[in-house]
Design a protein around this motif. Structure first.
Motif, PDB file in Angstrom:
ATOM      1  N   GLU A  34      11.650   2.754   8.951  1.00  0.00           N
ATOM      2  CA  GLU A  34      10.136   2.610   8.566  1.00  0.00           C
ATOM      3  C   GLU A  34       9.101   2.817   9.725  1.00  0.00           C
ATOM      4  OE1 GLU A  34       9.813  -1.541   7.113  1.00  0.00           O
ATOM      5  OE2 GLU A  34      11.294  -1.005   5.146  1.00  0.00           O
ATOM      6  N   VAL A  35       8.143   3.305   9.191  1.00  0.00           N
ATOM      7  CA  VAL A  35       6.775   3.287   9.959  1.00  0.00           C
ATOM      8  C   VAL A  35       5.707   2.709   9.418  1.00  0.00           C
ATOM      9  CG1 VAL A  35       7.592   5.437  11.288  1.00  0.00           C
ATOM     10  CG2 VAL A  35       6.144   5.597   9.104  1.00  0.00           C
ATOM     11  N   ASP A  87      11.622   8.680   6.013  1.00  0.00           N
ATOM     12  CA  ASP A  87      11.725  10.019   4.953  1.00  0.00           C
ATOM     13  C   ASP A  87      10.383  10.431   4.394  1.00  0.00           C
ATOM     14  OD1 ASP A  87      13.533  11.531   3.083  1.00  0.00           O
ATOM     15  OD2 ASP A  87      12.485  10.192   1.571  1.00  0.00           O
ATOM     16  N   SER A  88       9.631   9.461   3.903  1.00  0.00           N
ATOM     17  CA  SER A  88       8.234   9.830   3.311  1.00  0.00           C
ATOM     18  C   SER A  88       7.432  10.545   4.119  1.00  0.00           C
ATOM     19  CB  SER A  88       7.541   8.247   2.951  1.00  0.00           C
ATOM     20  OG  SER A  88       8.092   7.774   1.748  1.00  0.00           O
ATOM     21  N   VAL A  89       7.451  10.130   5.549  1.00  0.00           N
ATOM     22  CA  VAL A  89       6.790  10.805   6.586  1.00  0.00           C
ATOM     23  C   VAL A  89       6.878  12.473   6.577  1.00  0.00           C
ATOM     24  CG1 VAL A  89       6.200  10.990   9.060  1.00  0.00           C
ATOM     25  CG2 VAL A  89       6.159   8.784   7.870  1.00  0.00           C
ATOM     26  N   ALA A  90       8.456  12.482   6.716  1.00  0.00           N
ATOM     27  CA  ALA A  90       9.215  13.905   6.829  1.00  0.00           C
ATOM     28  C   ALA A  90       8.833  14.550   5.426  1.00  0.00           C
ATOM     29  CB  ALA A  90      10.563  13.961   6.935  1.00  0.00           C
ATOM     30  N   ARG A  91       9.059  14.020   4.393  1.00  0.00           N
ATOM     31  CA  ARG A  91       8.841  14.755   2.905  1.00  0.00           C
ATOM     32  C   ARG A  91       7.264  15.000   2.699  1.00  0.00           C
ATOM     33  NH1 ARG A  91       8.844  12.373  -1.371  1.00  0.00           N
ATOM     34  NH2 ARG A  91       9.058  10.247  -0.462  1.00  0.00           N
ATOM     35  N   VAL A 148       5.691   2.725   5.118  1.00  0.00           N
ATOM     36  CA  VAL A 148       6.272   3.706   4.597  1.00  0.00           C
ATOM     37  C   VAL A 148       7.765   4.115   5.238  1.00  0.00           C
ATOM     38  CG1 VAL A 148       4.345   4.818   3.354  1.00  0.00           C
ATOM     39  CG2 VAL A 148       5.137   5.602   5.554  1.00  0.00           C
ATOM     40  N   THR A 149       8.284   4.889   4.414  1.00  0.00           N
ATOM     41  CA  THR A 149       9.812   5.098   5.246  1.00  0.00           C
ATOM     42  C   THR A 149       9.516   6.278   5.993  1.00  0.00           C
ATOM     43  OG1 THR A 149      10.463   6.526   3.411  1.00  0.00           O
ATOM     44  CG2 THR A 149      10.944   4.382   3.049  1.00  0.00           C
ATOM     45  N   ILE A 190       0.870  -1.233   0.134  1.00  0.00           N
ATOM     46  CA  ILE A 190       0.007  -0.104  -0.062  1.00  0.00           C
ATOM     47  C   ILE A 190       0.857   1.301   0.016  1.00  0.00           C
ATOM     48  CG2 ILE A 190      -1.770   1.283   1.353  1.00  0.00           C
ATOM     49  CD1 ILE A 190      -2.816  -1.405   2.335  1.00  0.00           C
ATOM     50  N   ALA A 191       0.715   2.268  -1.036  1.00  0.00           N
ATOM     51  CA  ALA A 191       1.418   3.553  -0.949  1.00  0.00           C
ATOM     52  C   ALA A 191       0.361   4.579  -0.649  1.00  0.00           C
ATOM     53  CB  ALA A 191       2.095   3.427  -2.425  1.00  0.00           C
TER      54      ALA A 191
END
Length: 373
Positions: A315-316, A334-338, A331-332, A284-285
């Motif tokens: 990851e989270v 990094d994705s949470v922050a971005r 998701v990573t 899931i993305a």
């Protein structure tokens, strides 16, 4: 309802079991965990094949074991039908004779299915005249299931009944186990270390580790928890109860669930068929804006309910609410922050139609449509 509370130690420094849980009066309760966690020990105690040092086991309020009151009902009086890894059929008898043996063990005043009904339920008609050595592993297990059911038990106990079968034979037997679950109207205690069998059969789950119960409850609820060992698996994800809404000429089927619908390439059966899908968190993305002109067919509006740690430090897990249903996305950080992901944020969940690996054994089609249909 089945009530179990046990304490037992093998030797002064041996394996120690301290487990307590309840199981509903109907359906499958799976005892799940790694080898050596105590699953089969619990089953043996319920069957009366092991006399624990302390504990209580009761079925519908009647005590089968109560060490504090000095109660121990012998195995032959507990009316438990037991199915083991090896079918344990009489090799010198035909299939029909093995089934009749089960019926002879039933109490005279017990009600339950007859041989004809069991034969139809488990598809045993073509096998009745055959000798046991001429049966495949899957056929033997179906006969063992029939013999256990014909003893008209109050409780069915299954100790990894598919563990000795190869993948093809397991897939052969799983639908018959699902039929048995739906038709028997009995509590079934099912020992397994195979998550696929839990997905296909279990209504409730008792998660065990090192002789202790980590969690117990409805299987869908436990798969959505990220604080349990299930979340450490590569196939971690939720079980989603669905119903086939329609099948299209394009080879895609629409599966309705509370809050939405999913398109899948699986052949799940005719409209009305109920099943469960494992939605793996890694499949899931998420997107902040609704994507367009992409190959992914399942684009669902969702809201982040929570952000929780994942086993890998980078990851989270995102717990996503799609209507009343909860799913997990991995998701990573990094994705949470971005993307500025946070609880309460509305976004879109993306699931490819080809990612569903587990089509589980389904019940008979219901009369009413599922929510979201």
């Amino acid at each position: 309802m089945l009530e179990v509370a046990l304490r037992h130690r093998f030797g002064r420094a041996g394996f120690a079991l301290e487990a307590a849980f309840t199981a509903p009066s109907q359906g499958v309760t799976a005892l799940f965990g790694p080898s050596g966690c105590g699953k089969s020990t619990i089953l043996a105690a319920v069957a009366g094949l092991l006399r624990p040092q302390e504990g209580r086991i009761a079925l519908d309020g009647a005590a089968l074991l109560d060490t504090a009151r000095g109660i121990f009902t012998p195995p032959e009086r507990r009316r438990c039908g037991v199915v083991f890894q090896d079918a344990r059929l009489f090799p010198h008898l035909s299939v029909a004779a093995n089934l009749r043996y089960g019926l002879r063990r039933a109490p005279r005043d017990a009600t339950g299915p007859g041989i004809e009904e069991v034969v139809a339920l488990l598809g045993l008609g073509p096998l009745l005249g055959r000798q046991v050595p001429r049966l495949s592993g899957g056929e033997k297990q179906r006969v063992a299931l029939g013999r256990a059911l014909l003893s008209r038990p109050r409780l069915l106990l299954m100790d990894e009944p598919l563990a000795a079968l190869d993948a093809a034979r397991r897939q052969e037997v799983l639908p018959f186990l699902a039929r048995l679950r739906d038709a028997a109207g009995l509590p079934i205690l099912y020992v397994t270390h195979a998550l696929e069998e839990v997905d296909a059969l279990a209504d409730a789950l008792v998660l065990l580790e090192a002789g202790r119960v980590l969690a117990a409850g409805p299987v869908e609820a436990l798969t959505a928890r990220t604080d349990l060992p299930l979340a450490r698996r590569r196939d971690a994800g939720v079980l989603l109860a669905c119903q086939v809404a329609e099948t299209g000429a394009d080879g895609l089927s629409r599966l309705a669930f509370p809050g939405g619908a999913l398109l899948t390439t699986l052949p799940p059966g005719p409209p009305g068929t109920r099943l469960r899908l494992r939605l793996r968190a890694r499949d899931i993305a998420v997107a902040l804006a609704e994507p367009r002109d992409i190959s992914t067919r399942n684009v669902l509006p969702a809201t982040i309910a929570a952000i929780q740690p994942a086993p890998a430090p980078q990851e989270v897990f995102l717990q996503l609410a799609i209507g009343p249903s909860l799913v997990l996305a991995c998701v990573t950080r990094d994705s949470v922050a971005r993307l500025g992901l946070r609880p309460g944020l509305a976004l879109w969940a993306l699931v490819k139609a080809v990612t569903f690996e587990h089509r589980v054994a389904a019940a008979d089609p219901p009369d009413a449509p599922a929510a979201g249909a």
